[in-house]
Scaffold this motif. Structure first.
Motif, mmCIF file in Angstrom:
data_model
loop_
_atom_site.group_PDB
_atom_site.id
_atom_site.type_symbol
_atom_site.label_atom_id
_atom_site.label_comp_id
_atom_site.label_asym_id
_atom_site.label_seq_id
_atom_site.Cartn_x
_atom_site.Cartn_y
_atom_site.Cartn_z
ATOM 1 N N ALA A 65 -0.385 -2.465 -3.064
ATOM 2 C CA ALA A 65 -1.283 -1.550 -3.770
ATOM 3 C C ALA A 65 -2.657 -1.509 -3.108
ATOM 4 C CB ALA A 65 -1.409 -1.973 -5.234
ATOM 5 N N LYS A 66 -3.159 -2.671 -2.728
ATOM 6 C CA LYS A 66 -4.485 -2.736 -2.111
ATOM 7 C C LYS A 66 -4.487 -2.142 -0.705
ATOM 8 C CE LYS A 66 -6.018 -6.770 -4.744
ATOM 9 N NZ LYS A 66 -6.454 -8.187 -4.692
ATOM 10 N N ALA A 67 -3.378 -2.282 0.017
ATOM 11 C CA ALA A 67 -3.288 -1.697 1.349
ATOM 12 C C ALA A 67 -3.119 -0.179 1.282
ATOM 13 C CB ALA A 67 -2.118 -2.319 2.109
ATOM 14 N N THR A 68 -2.409 0.298 0.261
ATOM 15 C CA THR A 68 -2.142 1.724 0.119
ATOM 16 C C THR A 68 -3.342 2.464 -0.439
ATOM 17 O OG1 THR A 68 0.193 1.198 -0.295
ATOM 18 C CG2 THR A 68 -0.543 3.424 -0.846
ATOM 19 N N PHE A 69 -4.022 1.831 -1.397
ATOM 20 C CA PHE A 69 -5.201 2.440 -2.037
ATOM 21 C C PHE A 69 -6.359 1.441 -1.958
ATOM 22 C CE2 PHE A 69 -1.410 4.063 -4.339
ATOM 23 C CZ PHE A 69 -1.517 5.410 -4.003
ATOM 24 N N PRO A 70 -6.973 1.295 -0.784
ATOM 25 C CA PRO A 70 -7.976 0.238 -0.583
ATOM 26 C C PRO A 70 -9.286 0.426 -1.340
ATOM 27 C CG PRO A 70 -7.787 1.630 1.370
ATOM 28 C CD PRO A 70 -6.675 2.021 0.471
ATOM 29 N N THR A 71 -9.597 1.642 -1.768
ATOM 30 C CA THR A 71 -10.822 1.863 -2.540
ATOM 31 C C THR A 71 -10.506 1.711 -4.023
ATOM 32 O OG1 THR A 71 -11.698 3.403 -0.889
ATOM 33 C CG2 THR A 71 -12.673 3.479 -3.086
ATOM 34 N N GLN B 34 -5.394 9.332 4.471
ATOM 35 C CA GLN B 34 -5.029 10.636 3.931
ATOM 36 C C GLN B 34 -4.956 10.595 2.409
ATOM 37 O OE1 GLN B 34 -1.459 12.109 5.778
ATOM 38 N NE2 GLN B 34 -2.371 12.203 7.832
ATOM 39 N N LEU B 35 -4.408 9.509 1.873
ATOM 40 C CA LEU B 35 -4.319 9.372 0.426
ATOM 41 C C LEU B 35 -5.715 9.326 -0.200
ATOM 42 C CD1 LEU B 35 -1.440 6.763 0.102
ATOM 43 C CD2 LEU B 35 -1.341 9.182 -0.509
ATOM 44 N N GLU B 36 -6.626 8.619 0.439
ATOM 45 C CA GLU B 36 -7.987 8.516 -0.088
ATOM 46 C C GLU B 36 -8.671 9.886 -0.117
ATOM 47 O OE1 GLU B 36 -11.595 7.163 -1.583
ATOM 48 O OE2 GLU B 36 -9.560 6.352 -1.645
ATOM 49 N N ALA B 37 -8.445 10.687 0.922
ATOM 50 C CA ALA B 37 -9.025 12.027 0.953
ATOM 51 C C ALA B 37 -8.491 12.882 -0.201
ATOM 52 C CB ALA B 37 -8.729 12.690 2.293
ATOM 53 N N ARG B 38 -7.186 12.754 -0.467
ATOM 54 C CA ARG B 38 -6.587 13.524 -1.569
ATOM 55 C C ARG B 38 -7.084 13.020 -2.924
ATOM 56 N NH1 ARG B 38 -5.090 17.382 -3.010
ATOM 57 N NH2 ARG B 38 -2.988 17.150 -3.845
ATOM 58 N N ILE B 39 -7.288 11.715 -3.048
ATOM 59 C CA ILE B 39 -7.795 11.157 -4.304
ATOM 60 C C ILE B 39 -9.159 11.744 -4.617
ATOM 61 C CG2 ILE B 39 -8.624 9.053 -5.430
ATOM 62 C CD1 ILE B 39 -6.430 7.549 -3.852
ATOM 63 N N LYS B 40 -10.038 11.760 -3.627
ATOM 64 C CA LYS B 40 -11.376 12.312 -3.836
ATOM 65 C C LYS B 40 -11.305 13.774 -4.256
ATOM 66 C CE LYS B 40 -13.851 9.236 -0.653
ATOM 67 N NZ LYS B 40 -14.644 9.142 0.601
#
Length: 370
Positions: free
Chosen positions: A240-246, A272-278
């Motif tokens: 989880a921490k590696a996939t969603f580090p923020t 890429q996931l972090e960009a989509r989360i934002k």
């Protein structure tokens, strides 16, 4: 004396001074009283959950010589006992005499000699059970433990599947300041001492194995360690921490283990996931930000609780269409129709009147299934 099955149950009056003798409660030695002969917290017992006012009420009842409810001990057959029911009251008494809290701004050491003697001489009514199988004793526990703080589902499971595995698992998941609490409290909801963390871990690993929690506990009941569960639990959060580090507060309490079971073997680009989360966090159509993480893994929009058309917008669209379904062309009453996005959300459509069309329920179901 009473007899229930193979058990013999006898009532004893035991003064508090004997019960609190040799009281100890720590991770290394466990929790004991009665000169070290009473195990106050066997593996199947809950952790201490009384609130300040509850344990204060116990002491005030004793000081006023009011009767407390009876307690239940089990004779282990070797001169020692396990506390079957009455743990919260017993611990309240031991902690007060030990000096862990005060009542009416007075600790035990502040009492007069006569007040101390009155409390220490107070006799607790205790039923002692001898004989019987482990299952008979545990079934008896479920019967007598109907007062006080209601047991959670996991606390009830602990009664049935007590053993070496449970003792080990509780050290990691159920104690105050346990490893799960120290390392993952920001990711978990609930309380360690009410067994919420243990239940969460068991739910996830049982899902991985295609079974339910009781089956998992039954398979491992007599193991001497819980290494498999603890290692799996750590792997869940490493992923989880590696996939969603923020980290964001919305991440607390999500079903990380279930997500890991289904997506842990996939390549996922964290950037890429972090960009989509934002992007999704800023989208006013998304009403459940916590659902963003699951949505990014399985593409199911239901996680997002997307904004729906208000009654006012649906009425305006209905009048504009004169009650005619935009799908099949039939005429329907307003209550027989549903608001639909002409341009879907994933294509940039908004929940506005110009993007609303009314469909009959059948047409809307067919469109939703495509």
């Amino acid at each position: 004396m009473m007899e229930i099955g193979n058990m013999k149950i006898e009532l004893h009056e035991i003064p508090i001074r004997e019960v609190v003798a040799g009281y100890v409660d720590n991770a290394e030695e466990g929790c004991f009283g009665y000169g070290g002969k009473l195990n106050i917290r066997p593996a199947y017992q809950r952790e201490f959950v009384y609130k300040a006012e509850q344990r204060r009420a116990v002491i005030e009842s004793i000081q006023k010589n009011f009767p407390l409810n009876v307690m239940y001990w089990v004779d282990s057959g070797d001169g020692t006992f396990e506390l079957l029911d009455g743990q919260q009251r017993t611990l309240s008494i031991c902690q007060y005499v030990h000096g862990d809290f005060m009542v009416n701004k007075l600790g035990f050491k502040n009492l007069t000699p006569d007040e101390k003697e009155q409390l220490l001489s107070y006799k607790l009514m205790i039923y002692v059970c001898r004989g019987g199988s482990d299952r008979e004793k545990l079934n008896w526990f479920k019967i007598v433990n109907i007062a006080g703080v209601e047991l959670t589902d996991q606390e009830n499971r602990n009664i049935v599947y007590t053993g070496g595995w449970l003792t080990a698992a509780k050290k990691f998941f159920s104690k105050k300041d346990c490893a799960a609490q120290k390392n993952y409290k920001d990711w978990l909801k609930g309380s360690a001492i009410r067994q919420d963390f243990l239940e969460t871990a068991l739910k996830w690993i049982a899902d991985r194995d295609g079974i339910d929690i009781p089956e998992y506990m039954a398979r491992h009941q007599h193991d001497t360690h819980c290494g498999e569960l603890w290692i799996y639990f750590q792997n869940v959060f490493a992923w989880a921490k590696a996939t969603f580090p923020t980290y964001r507060r919305e991440m607390r309490g999500l079903p990380w283990g279930l997500m890991f079971n289904r997506h842990g073997d996939k390549y996922l680009d964290a950037a890429q996931l972090e960009a989509r989360i934002k992007q999704l966090m800023e989208d006013d159509e998304v009403k459940r930000n916590a659902g963003i993480y699951e949505y990014l893994l399985d593409d199911d929009e239901r996680h997002l609780n997307l904004r729906k058309f208000s009654k006012k917008l649906k009425r305006a669209a209905y009048e504009r269409q004169a009650g005619i379904c935009a799908g099949c062309g039939g005429h329907f009453e307003l209550e027989q129709m549903e608001g639909d996005h002409i341009k879907p959300w994933r294509a940039g459509g908004k929940t506005t009147l110009d993007n609303c069309q009314m469909l009959c329920k059948a047409c809307n179901r067919r469109k939703g299934g495509k």
